[in-house]
Scaffold this motif. Sequence first.
Motif, PDB file in Angstrom:
ATOM      1  N   HIS A  33       0.846  -1.196   0.000  1.00 50.43           N
ATOM      2  CA  HIS A  33       0.000   0.000   0.000  1.00 50.43           C
ATOM      3  C   HIS A  33       0.887   1.253   0.000  1.00 50.43           C
ATOM      4  O   HIS A  33       1.702   1.439   0.905  1.00 50.43           O
ATOM      5  CB  HIS A  33      -0.886  -0.071   1.262  1.00 50.43           C
ATOM      6  CG  HIS A  33      -1.832   1.059   1.480  1.00 50.43           C
ATOM      7  ND1 HIS A  33      -3.141   1.020   1.043  1.00 50.43           N
ATOM      8  CD2 HIS A  33      -1.689   2.237   2.128  1.00 50.43           C
ATOM      9  CE1 HIS A  33      -3.756   2.132   1.419  1.00 50.43           C
ATOM     10  NE2 HIS A  33      -2.897   2.898   2.078  1.00 50.43           N
ATOM     11  N   ASP A  35       1.089   5.255   0.176  1.00 49.52           N
ATOM     12  CA  ASP A  35       0.345   6.444   0.619  1.00 49.52           C
ATOM     13  C   ASP A  35       0.940   7.692  -0.024  1.00 49.52           C
ATOM     14  O   ASP A  35       2.003   8.168   0.373  1.00 49.52           O
ATOM     15  CB  ASP A  35       0.421   6.553   2.141  1.00 49.52           C
ATOM     16  CG  ASP A  35      -0.480   5.540   2.816  1.00 49.52           C
ATOM     17  OD1 ASP A  35      -1.689   5.532   2.503  1.00 49.52           O
ATOM     18  OD2 ASP A  35       0.018   4.762   3.651  1.00 49.52           O
ATOM     19  N   HIS A  66      -2.847   4.719  -2.665  1.00 52.67           N
ATOM     20  CA  HIS A  66      -3.881   5.467  -1.949  1.00 52.67           C
ATOM     21  C   HIS A  66      -3.548   6.943  -2.147  1.00 52.67           C
ATOM     22  O   HIS A  66      -2.623   7.462  -1.524  1.00 52.67           O
ATOM     23  CB  HIS A  66      -3.846   5.055  -0.466  1.00 52.67           C
ATOM     24  CG  HIS A  66      -4.763   5.840   0.411  1.00 52.67           C
ATOM     25  ND1 HIS A  66      -4.666   5.828   1.797  1.00 52.67           N
ATOM     26  CD2 HIS A  66      -5.814   6.655   0.130  1.00 52.67           C
ATOM     27  CE1 HIS A  66      -5.597   6.593   2.313  1.00 52.67           C
ATOM     28  NE2 HIS A  66      -6.308   7.114   1.336  1.00 52.67           N
ATOM     29  N   MET A  68      -3.949  10.516  -1.583  1.00 55.10           N
ATOM     30  CA  MET A  68      -4.484  11.579  -0.721  1.00 55.10           C
ATOM     31  C   MET A  68      -4.072  12.892  -1.364  1.00 55.10           C
ATOM     32  O   MET A  68      -3.199  13.617  -0.887  1.00 55.10           O
ATOM     33  CB  MET A  68      -3.927  11.413   0.698  1.00 55.10           C
ATOM     34  CG  MET A  68      -4.591  10.239   1.427  1.00 55.10           C
ATOM     35  SD  MET A  68      -3.653   9.668   2.849  1.00 55.10           S
ATOM     36  CE  MET A  68      -2.510   8.563   2.025  1.00 55.10           C
ATOM     37  N   ASP A 171      -8.023   1.489   7.068  1.00 55.43           N
ATOM     38  CA  ASP A 171      -6.692   2.089   6.971  1.00 55.43           C
ATOM     39  C   ASP A 171      -6.511   3.092   8.097  1.00 55.43           C
ATOM     40  O   ASP A 171      -7.181   4.122   8.135  1.00 55.43           O
ATOM     41  CB  ASP A 171      -6.565   2.783   5.606  1.00 55.43           C
ATOM     42  CG  ASP A 171      -5.184   3.351   5.355  1.00 55.43           C
ATOM     43  OD1 ASP A 171      -4.288   3.187   6.202  1.00 55.43           O
ATOM     44  OD2 ASP A 171      -5.004   3.978   4.290  1.00 55.43           O
TER      45      ASP A 171
HETATM   46 ZN    ZN Z   1      -3.334   4.646   3.245  1.00 52.27          ZN
END
Ligand code: ZN
Length: 214
Positions: A33, A35, A66, A68, A171
Amino acid sequence: MNGELAPSILSFPLIELGQAVPVMVENGADWIHFDVMDGQFVPPITFGDQLVRDLRRVTQAKFEVHLMTLTPERQFDAFISAGCHRVIFHAEATVHAHRLIQQIKEAGAEAGVAINPATPVAVLEPILADIDLALVMTVNPGWGGQKLIASTLDKVRQIRALRPEMSIEVDGGIDAFTVAAAKEAGANVFVVGSHLAKADDLGSAVRNIKDLLA
Ligand code: ZN
Ligand code: DX5
């Protein structure tokens, strides 16, 4: 539903990832994963697609990003061509979630949509049939090492009731203690960051969480 483990690399020193990622994969990690933070949607800035491309050289494991970030669609092609199998963007970061989901799928990746702790499940309802995964943030995004916000698990329950077969990811604040409550609520994909980054024995920490998900 057997749980899948998606270790987040966020809390690891970047210079150690070439070793740490293969160790996690060999010990049962299902996804890695990534970020990605842009300093706008959330205050910190992390890394871009180059890190994904570099780590693609050390493992065949499935990668998910992911995002953001604001205007997340600007990043889709870069992360997919760098080697991500799944792209997750935030519902709060766009007014065109449905179109962005189609864009990810047309580019050949799985599409996930994330919601912050303050965002209700209702935001996801019109697009639940279109997505491969719903990510319920169990902390406010931006930093590893925070405490799980218990009320977010009610949203996992609500989504599970609507979609018995869909992937639901949690998460933030997931560790060997909180993982049980998240699983009980109906999550089946579990992001784990700082708990693994601070483990003395990374391989056994990964195996331990995987055992708890079986
Ligand atoms: Zn995350
Ligand atoms: C938070 C990130 C998470 C985070 C999880 O903004 O999306 O993936 O790294 O880290 P822990 O497991 O430390 O809460």
